[in-house]
Motif scaffolding. Sequence first.
Motif, PDB file in Angstrom:
ATOM      1  N   LEU A 198      46.395  35.935  44.394  1.00  0.00           N
ATOM      2  CA  LEU A 198      46.327  36.006  43.527  1.00  0.00           C
ATOM      3  C   LEU A 198      45.988  35.163  42.544  1.00  0.00           C
ATOM      4  O   LEU A 198      44.794  34.912  41.672  1.00  0.00           O
ATOM      5  CB  LEU A 198      47.270  37.398  43.048  1.00  0.00           C
ATOM      6  CG  LEU A 198      47.136  38.723  43.714  1.00  0.00           C
ATOM      7  CD1 LEU A 198      48.394  40.086  42.903  1.00  0.00           C
ATOM      8  CD2 LEU A 198      46.066  39.794  43.972  1.00  0.00           C
ATOM      9  N   LYS A 199      47.280  34.196  42.635  1.00  0.00           N
ATOM     10  CA  LYS A 199      47.184  33.512  41.632  1.00  0.00           C
ATOM     11  C   LYS A 199      46.249  32.421  42.024  1.00  0.00           C
ATOM     12  O   LYS A 199      45.296  31.836  41.027  1.00  0.00           O
ATOM     13  CB  LYS A 199      48.342  32.999  41.272  1.00  0.00           C
ATOM     14  CG  LYS A 199      49.064  32.453  40.270  1.00  0.00           C
ATOM     15  CD  LYS A 199      50.892  31.109  40.370  1.00  0.00           C
ATOM     16  CE  LYS A 199      51.070  30.628  39.291  1.00  0.00           C
ATOM     17  NZ  LYS A 199      51.900  29.728  39.316  1.00  0.00           N
ATOM     18  N   GLN A 208      43.591  39.848  39.843  1.00  0.00           N
ATOM     19  CA  GLN A 208      44.600  40.558  38.835  1.00  0.00           C
ATOM     20  C   GLN A 208      44.828  42.051  40.181  1.00  0.00           C
ATOM     21  O   GLN A 208      43.590  41.876  40.513  1.00  0.00           O
ATOM     22  CB  GLN A 208      43.834  41.120  37.760  1.00  0.00           C
ATOM     23  CG  GLN A 208      44.864  40.288  36.980  1.00  0.00           C
ATOM     24  CD  GLN A 208      43.942  40.541  35.203  1.00  0.00           C
ATOM     25  OE1 GLN A 208      42.918  40.865  34.450  1.00  0.00           O
ATOM     26  NE2 GLN A 208      44.287  39.316  33.795  1.00  0.00           N
ATOM     27  N   ASN A 226      42.787  33.592  41.029  1.00  0.00           N
ATOM     28  CA  ASN A 226      42.524  33.709  40.046  1.00  0.00           C
ATOM     29  C   ASN A 226      41.755  35.672  39.895  1.00  0.00           C
ATOM     30  O   ASN A 226      41.355  36.054  39.235  1.00  0.00           O
ATOM     31  CB  ASN A 226      41.441  33.416  38.859  1.00  0.00           C
ATOM     32  CG  ASN A 226      42.366  33.051  37.811  1.00  0.00           C
ATOM     33  OD1 ASN A 226      42.827  33.507  37.407  1.00  0.00           O
ATOM     34  ND2 ASN A 226      40.797  32.475  36.948  1.00  0.00           N
ATOM     35  N   ASP A 255      40.843  43.759  40.405  1.00  0.00           N
ATOM     36  CA  ASP A 255      40.083  43.478  40.733  1.00  0.00           C
ATOM     37  C   ASP A 255      40.235  43.565  42.832  1.00  0.00           C
ATOM     38  O   ASP A 255      39.243  43.226  43.384  1.00  0.00           O
ATOM     39  CB  ASP A 255      39.799  42.108  40.926  1.00  0.00           C
ATOM     40  CG  ASP A 255      39.882  41.006  39.964  1.00  0.00           C
ATOM     41  OD1 ASP A 255      39.179  41.745  38.187  1.00  0.00           O
ATOM     42  OD2 ASP A 255      40.841  40.151  39.370  1.00  0.00           O
TER      43      ASP A 255
END
Lengths: 604, 231
Positions: free
Chosen positions: A76-77, A82, A80, A85
Amino acid sequence: MNLKEKGKILWKFHLNLSFKVSSNFKMFIGVSGYNHESAAALVDKNGVLIDYYREESLSRIKGDKSFPRRAISKLLKSNNLQIKDIERVAFYERPLSAFLHIVKEASLNMPRSLSLLVHQFRNFNRSSVSCYLDFAKEFKGLETKLIYSDHHLSHSLTALSYSNSKKDVCSVVVDGFGDRSTASISQIVNPSEINELWECPYPVSLGLFYSSITDYLGFSINEGEYKVMGLASFGDSKSKSAKLVRGLMDWDSTSNKIISDMSYFDYHLSTSNSFNSKLEDLLGPARNPFVQLIPGESDFQRCADIARGAQDLTIYLLQKIFTHAHKITRSRRFLFSGGVSMNSASIDSLAQLPFIDEIIIPPSPGDAGCAIGAAFYSYIKSNSYIDLKISKPSLFPSLKEIRNDEFLTEQIIFNQFSILEKDEDDAFLKAAELISAGEVIGTVLSRSETGPRALGNRSLLCDGKNKDAVKKLNTVIKNRSPFRPTAPAMRYKIAKKYYRLRPEIYDCYQSMSATCQCLKDNVSLKFPTTHVDGTARIQIVENNSSLDKLLSILEPMGVEILANSSLNVSGDPNSFDLVDGLMVCSRTKLRYLLTDLGLLKRKT
Amino acid sequence: MKNIQSELPIFYETAHAELASALEMLAACKGTDTPKQALGYFMHAKDEYMHAKCFFKMLSQRGIKVSLEKAREFRFTPPSLIIKGYISNKGFLIDTMKLKDFIAFVYTNELLAKSSFENILNLVGSDTDEGKIISSIMMDELRHHGMAKKYFLKNYPALQPWQLVMYRFRETLQNKGRKLYDANLKFLDKILTPLYKGMAFVAGNMARKLNLNEFKREGKNLMEISSKSIL
């Protein structure tokens, strides 16, 4: 234009924009875990695997099977993303089915299996049954998007993604235990129609049999199977021990089933013992795991013969399964996955079966790789057949570190290393010169590999024909068991000169998934990377990869083969990022590290 | 033989603890924001890895001499770091603690580790080869403790010495608490095992009646089976 019309246009624009944003971020996650290595994979709306992490790479605990919290967070990080998404998340197996099959089998063998039953019930909340709760706890919102694939279906879809053809192939899955069976044959008509045609029900299991022999020989289950495979080369198929092991399982041609004398095994009855005293009565005492196994020393030959028997039996049963698969599907192209497909020493024999045109083995064919299949499962389930586009994933799928390696390791490198060359081309040239002079170098280049095998980006490399350098790599740096071979890596045109390549498994050579024979009376039989039985687990390097670049410099210097081993210390997972690579360098006698920041030399 | 058998768990657990410390420090190295701290954690992790290697070697030397059954019991597998609680399944300490608490944890635990190594030193004898290694490990632990203290004094100058003592007291208490909890858990486990077995026997008898034929997928299109079902 009045205010109302302006408002309408703005609203339409907003709708368009939000549609574009949401469709741009239509992502699919696949997750595996709890039983074997856990992992998470990310597939985008175009059917492209864009990121993949094994939990062990991040936790640095080899074989980490806990809920892949770090891997999902990193997906996820790094991308980018969330929670909103993510369109769907697929778990790689049906948890309750897996749980009940073990309980049911144990219940038939009470009271012997009581400890296993107690363990199953007491650890219910730590089994895969709790994956919904773990999602809810760690990634609130994702649990509502959770769907479940079949264990062997996840394996099949992983393998399918690496195949050039996405239809009319046969998938063979052989592992320890899935969520209901231990081996299966499916016909893949297309990604939306995958029909299962045969299965081997638990507890009869080729994978668990091999693990039990691994355990008996004193190696750790799920880790030492490679060692058994290497040990088998020293064994004699005609020996008494090999013949006894060979008799533990068989193929029943009448019912087309694998049969096994379960009275020798306890893996379905106990949490701590995979075999019982009856196996020891048959083969002699099990090996003490703390005693080193050294060729020529007492008990080595007996252990090697037992390993040989297990390997012979594995090859025999796999040939039977593939023959049956061909019989019921008429297919000549096969996908092969599951833990047993990591038995690279058996693939060459399979390729020689007369009906085989192609065998595809994914680079991570075990449970960690299932996360990729699960991600594709959620992608397929969310799209209609005509929209499906499954792209063949890269062998190096993880995204590069977002954190600035140069910044983070600045002081470590300044204090502990010196930078010999900073420019990429100069660093490669210098590294090539060092290899040619007999040095061993480590690499931390670009993205890390998908599977358990280092393919050049996280490797230890040396001249594959230099006996002293290979010995140094094996014993001084890696402290490996002396009977384990090191893999040779080379370009295709070189491989043809020395090895008997089989076009049916060409892809397997790229991911180091198959061994091959040296050509008859060829000089390669004397290479230090050639095993005692005249085979080698070769890697044909991918065009434009790091190793390809290095070999293009090395070949004019007379080095055409590299010995390639993973950049780790025994017992650790392979290095993932630069810090891991620097740590391996600091903990061992490795002196040189080729990185994206240049060629580093450890200060003495 | 009896002595060796009683030593096995000590070396087994200590090796686990040291390896877990190495992983915690490596995670801290990757999670920090400053290159200087990264170097500190890196060097600390390197030391802890070396300590773990020493204890694994000592374990291995004892493992050769015991019965096969005992040797198998003390064979190390990496996932046991989580199963045995040396690494929390919630994450690494650096991810779950405030930096100040993390340093306090290191500050105290290095000292506690040193005192537990004193017991091991008494066990193996200080003039033996193993004793010398353990003595050198104890020096390392003391150095790590000193570094954590230095960091504290530099970054939290307002911190009073009595606060450091409080940190140490708190950690010592928590450590003792963990040990007590673990011992109680083991004791309860012993008492409750017959009950667990009885319950498992009843549940097993019920499970016997389960018909798992429904799970058979032969001839079925696997893609058409409900994706919502956990069965």
